[in-house]
Design an enzyme around this catalytic site. Sequence first.
Site, PDB file in Angstrom:
ATOM      1  N   ASN A 271     -16.088 132.006  40.795  1.00 40.87           N
ATOM      2  CA  ASN A 271     -17.147 131.950  39.845  1.00 40.87           C
ATOM      3  C   ASN A 271     -17.065 130.760  39.228  1.00 40.87           C
ATOM      4  O   ASN A 271     -16.151 130.371  38.608  1.00 40.87           O
ATOM      5  CB  ASN A 271     -17.430 133.097  39.232  1.00 40.87           C
ATOM      6  CG  ASN A 271     -17.562 134.403  39.881  1.00 40.87           C
ATOM      7  OD1 ASN A 271     -18.211 134.847  40.780  1.00 40.87           O
ATOM      8  ND2 ASN A 271     -16.568 135.193  39.508  1.00 40.87           N
ATOM      9  N   GLU A 302      -8.327 129.273  43.676  1.00 44.53           N
ATOM     10  CA  GLU A 302      -9.864 129.487  43.136  1.00 44.53           C
ATOM     11  C   GLU A 302     -10.083 128.207  42.482  1.00 44.53           C
ATOM     12  O   GLU A 302     -11.173 127.538  42.328  1.00 44.53           O
ATOM     13  CB  GLU A 302      -9.985 130.546  42.373  1.00 44.53           C
ATOM     14  CG  GLU A 302      -9.382 131.957  42.838  1.00 44.53           C
ATOM     15  CD  GLU A 302     -10.286 132.239  44.166  1.00 44.53           C
ATOM     16  OE1 GLU A 302     -11.436 132.040  44.212  1.00 44.53           O
ATOM     17  OE2 GLU A 302      -9.573 132.751  45.182  1.00 44.53           O
TER      18      GLU A 302
END
Length: 834
Positions: A271, A302
Amino acid sequence: MTGNNLTRAEAAERAALLSVGSYTVEWDLTTGDTEFASTTLVTFACTEPGASTFIELIAASVSAIELNGQSLDPASIIDDGRVRLDGLLADNELRVVARCPYSRTGEGLHRFVDPVDKEPYVYSQFEPADAKRAYAVFDQPDLKATFAFAVTAPSHWEVVSNEPAGAAEPVAPGVSRWAFGTTPRMSPYITVVVGGPYHVVRDSWERPGGGSIPLGVYCRASLGEYLDPDEILEITKQGFTFFEEQFARPYPFTKYDQLFVPEFNAGAMENAGAVTFLEDYVFRSKVTQAARDARANTILHEMAHMWFGDLVTMQWWDDLWLNESFAEFMAYHAAANATRFTDAWTGFATSRKAWGYRQDQLPSTHPIAADAPDLEAAKANFDGITYAKGASVLKQLVAWVGLDHFLAGVRTYFDKHAWGNTRLVDLLTELETTSGRDLAEWSKEWLQTAGCNTLRPSFLLADDGTYSSFLVEQEAPDDYPTLRSHRIAIGMYDRTDAGLVRRSRFEIDVVGPVTEVPDLVGQRQPDLLLLNDDDLTFAKVRLDERSLATLTGSVGELAESLPRALCWSAAWDMTRDAEMRARDFVQLVAGGVGSESDIVTIQSVLRQAQAAVDLYVAPGHRDEAKATFAAAMHELVLSAEPGSDHQLAFVRTFSSLAAAPVQLDLLQGLLDGSAEVPGLAVDTELRWAFLRRLVSAGRLGDEAIEAELDRDSTASGEWHAATVRAGRPTAEAKAQAWAEVVDSDDLPNAMQTATIAGILDPWNRDLLRPYIDRYFASVGPVWASRSPEMASNIVVGLYPALFVEPEVVAKTDAYLADEKPVAALARLLAEGRD
């Protein structure tokens, strides 16, 4: 399977019709324990005024829909998660007011109550297309927009989204509202909301050239005492410094939060500006360096996505690999060059790459640039090919074009496509420009075909022990006959007083079925000859007879960790391909793992040896092989350096193998305190591991399980207890666990996974035989009625894989032929059969 399944064709049609401007979303998380309020205002343009389209929303109820100021009847325009929108204008505004259900499956907005403090925690998980479970959205990656979120929640919560929020505004006693800044243009699947009374540590990363990025590290309050933020933040800062230099482009978002959340289905999710992680990365007990290595890799993976995936995003899920393979490669590249995990590529070779090799040899293998006609197919492609094989191929590409040319192409790619969507050709175009190489054939060979090549040395020796000829033979499976171009190194290792030392290294291109290596002619045959030294390509390699003998007796004498890892991998590949007996592989591990120094490699080969015992050794020899392996682990537990990672890895494996009375006595003594192993701290996780085997062996029962749960009355304790209960060696226990998982849909995702883990206990196969037929009777209804994640857990986790026999193969074939299941279910069954 429940949930809307968008097709690629539908997405392309909608993308051609619409351009989305902005979303304004209000969530109220104070409306109850089962549902939350969601209000969406979305603006979008339409290229064909008067046309129709749809927006996705999965809601418990919808109270209002207004399109361009006109109220619409929800009952007449909502069907299967799609809201039909007719008579569009050139510029449109849609408002949707709904109540959406909280998830207990890890999909959408997940809600969890901590048994320690009874506090709720919520977090979102929207990839690949579950944002529709929380707000009305055009849920596809190429319909980017800006997002402005606001959340009403209990005032004592921490609430996090993609952008920072201003000060929380009280709106009622004990209730506040957080309004978050507007995001850049991005895809819906990387939007996020997290809320709860999280424990938080704040810091900032100071750019070497000036400026700073706020950092936050979050976990549940009851886990706060175990959080080690210093190491997490150190790796985070090292990653930011490295990636900004490598990409020559600043981090594209405003702040960077990392949140360890409960009952998460994956390792982590990228995200934008607020990464969510599996909270197992908050270590409650002692872990080996391998666990810290894995966590560092996930952190860096990530972070790489912030550029590759979030800033520049694939157009559709066919190019999922553009996100995942790149992030995987860059994570290992960063770990090896910017952190203390300098041997990261060794772990990649033994652990991650083994996943890729296995996946590429299943009947479901697919090209790295996969075909994803719909979301179900896309979700199935979050696999070892997309991640591990893709990263291996990128490593091969870097060797092919050169690291500097590769990075130069990536930088131009970012510059051209920032905040947009791309396809494979967009990246290859830039790499061709910077490297001067034509990558069309490379792409065809490596990205657009499936299957794994095998490289085998073939040679003749002269009377003086030198090579009179030397060839590298390349093979491909019949179903996937592509012979690729490989850039490899060939290492020659000799026994010396300092161990096995590399005498020489030759780097060559292997092309076609046979490649001559004239540089080796006249060279004295080494004790160990290693194809693909330094692990440059993605291919299985074979060891010649002399090299295999050297490996069997002297693998620990290799001074460097990477060649040792490649030798272990070669032996495992030979075992899986039935060129080495499974019993011999188990014996190799039992005799050689004690001299291995790299802990990631140790844990990988121990897992492989256990798989060999449980699945590959012939049933008539299984007990003997298992006893040999258990005895070796018993000895290694007692002889390992006290308190070392080696000791911990060996005792964990030993705890699952113990069967002889003296071995079970040791486990029971360690559990009750009447025995000890010098340096071994029997902490919470080890206690559950020992108890699981003692219960499975019939030594302990329900009373011991409840006593242990009283000691560890946490969410993790509840999950461990579920696993141990399901492993009790009685027909009644198996029936109860099966009913909880298959016959009922009440278990949340983490409890479901824990129970499944206990059902398939290899020590109690006879109790599981009646469930072979029950499995095939259940998979169809399960697939039709459960969410994608929950259905897949059952189909994969309960497949009768322990019964390696013709009956199970025949039943699988019959089900596939007679029931003709949808493609995603058929894929999972075929993988189990394989």
